[in-house]
Design an enzyme around this catalytic site. Structure first.
Site, short mmCIF file in Angstrom:
data_model
loop_
_atom_site.label_atom_id
_atom_site.label_comp_id
_atom_site.label_asym_id
_atom_site.label_seq_id
_atom_site.Cartn_x
_atom_site.Cartn_y
_atom_site.Cartn_z
N SER A 4 6.52 -4.42 -2.05
CA SER A 4 6.02 -3.13 -2.49
C SER A 4 6.23 -2.11 -1.38
CB SER A 4 4.55 -3.27 -2.92
OG SER A 4 4.11 -2.14 -3.61
N TRP A 5 5.18 -1.42 -0.91
CA TRP A 5 5.36 -0.53 0.24
C TRP A 5 5.94 -1.29 1.43
CZ3 TRP A 5 6.12 3.84 2.59
CH2 TRP A 5 5.93 3.91 3.98
N ASP A 41 7.59 -5.22 -13.98
CA ASP A 41 6.86 -4.52 -12.93
C ASP A 41 6.62 -3.08 -13.37
OD1 ASP A 41 5.99 -3.22 -10.59
OD2 ASP A 41 7.27 -4.45 -9.30
N HIS A 70 4.29 -7.04 -10.86
CA HIS A 70 4.52 -6.55 -9.50
C HIS A 70 4.00 -7.47 -8.41
CE1 HIS A 70 5.12 -3.51 -6.41
NE2 HIS A 70 3.85 -3.59 -6.05
N GLY A 108 0.84 -1.19 0.00
CA GLY A 108 0.00 0.00 0.00
C GLY A 108 0.87 1.25 0.00
#
Length: 323
Positions: free
Chosen positions: A110-111, A265, A293, A43
């Protein structure tokens, strides 16, 4: 190809108050005397799902999932006040102490990779190792690529839907334009903006658009927290402008890492993984040639599970707790 471990249920769940009004939801799965590993979701704002428990051998790992502030089952939902990277780092320490863990393996995508790196740079003595997927350095240029100019050229049809809530005269700064709507008092405009923002990410997260991924991101509950919290962080440079992640990598000396990234990605282009690997000699970079991703893509899932199994072999015999 390795697949996810079988589905499991939590052994213990926790509600952990931090600064009011935030209360974190955390769960423990697997083996309570196993190697402690903490899962950091993406996120920011996406929350954890049952599938996230399944990247780890439940016979060897003590699997800890935490919904970050405002996300998942943490409350209040999609809340922005008192929600910064520094707060999330402090929350991880609160959870670690609450669970009586001396050191843990940190897994983030990711985050979650951003937060894992920031946490490890702040508390390297608490980290057994890092498994990172879909590296997001969260620089202004990385945010701009996906939300202002760059990825739009690959997905002009999806981009048109992302642009739809924003009038043409506000499109010179789309993150700011979305911020006005996501934090405004018009509930209908807020929800419209949240769905457009989050669906854009869901449609582009996989090499081939995956309906299940799109549905998750488009779900109103998930969309609101993902859009509001991501946009809040990106408006503030992820609260990392004073300490960019690549300038903190020297603090990871002695920490072993695995970096896994899809070649195609679009959300977080692969150059970020190469930049991190170049700055961090103790990390092994694996580029998955037929993936985008998402952790759910077959090649990325395979690489992640092989990485957690390798760490389990290395860390076997590690004593959990404080004694």
């Amino acid at each position: 190809m390795r697949e996810l471990y079988p589905a499991i249920e939590p052994l213990v769940t926790h509600s952990i108050p931090v600064e009011a009004p935030h209360i974190l939801h955390a769960e423990e799965c697997g083996r309570l005397k196993g190697i402690p590993v903490v899962f950091l979701h993406g996120g920011p704002g996406a929350g954890c799902t049952p599938a996230h428990r399944r990247f780890f051998d439940p016979d060897r790992y003590r699997i800890i999932l935490i919904d970050q502030r405002g996300a998942g089952r943490s409350t209040p939902h999609a809340h922005l006040e008192g929600n910064t990277t520094q707060h999330l780092i402090a929350d991880l320490e609160r959870v670690r102490v609450h669970l009586n863990i001396e050191r843990w393996l940190v897994f983030g995508g990711s985050w979650g990779s951003t937060l894992a790196l920031a946490y490890a740079a702040t508390h390297p003595e608490r980290v057994l190792g890092l498994i990172l997927r879909g590296i997001f350095l969260c620089r202004d240029e990385d945010v701009s690529w996906f939300y202002q100019r760059g990825a739009d050229r690959l997905f002009p049809d999806y981009w048109a839907d992302y642009l739809a809530p924003i009038p043409e005269d506000e499109r010179d700064d789309l993150v700011a334009a979305y911020h006005r709507r996501l934090t405004g008092s018009d509930e209908l405009a807020r929800m419209q903006a949240a769905k457009a923002w989050s669906t854009w990410e869901g449609r582009t997260a996989t090499l081939l658009t995956d309906p299940a991924t799109v549905d998750f991101f488009a779900d109103p509950h998930h969309a609101l927290s993902i859009a509001r919290i991501e946009n809040h962080y990106f408006m503030h440079g992820a609260f990392l402008r004073e300490q960019p992640l690549l300038e903190q990598v020297d603090r990871l000396a002695g920490i072993e890492g695995e970096i896994i990234h899809g070649r195609y990605d679009v959300v977080c282009p692969v150059d970020q993984a190469f930049s991190l690997a170049a700055a961090w000699p103790n990390a092994k970079l694996t580029v998955v040639e037929d993936a985008g991703h998402a952790a759910s893509e077959l090649g990325i899932t395979d690489a992640l599970i092989r990485a957690t199994d390798r760490f389990a072999e290395r860390l076997t015999g590690h004593q959990n707790g404080r004694g």
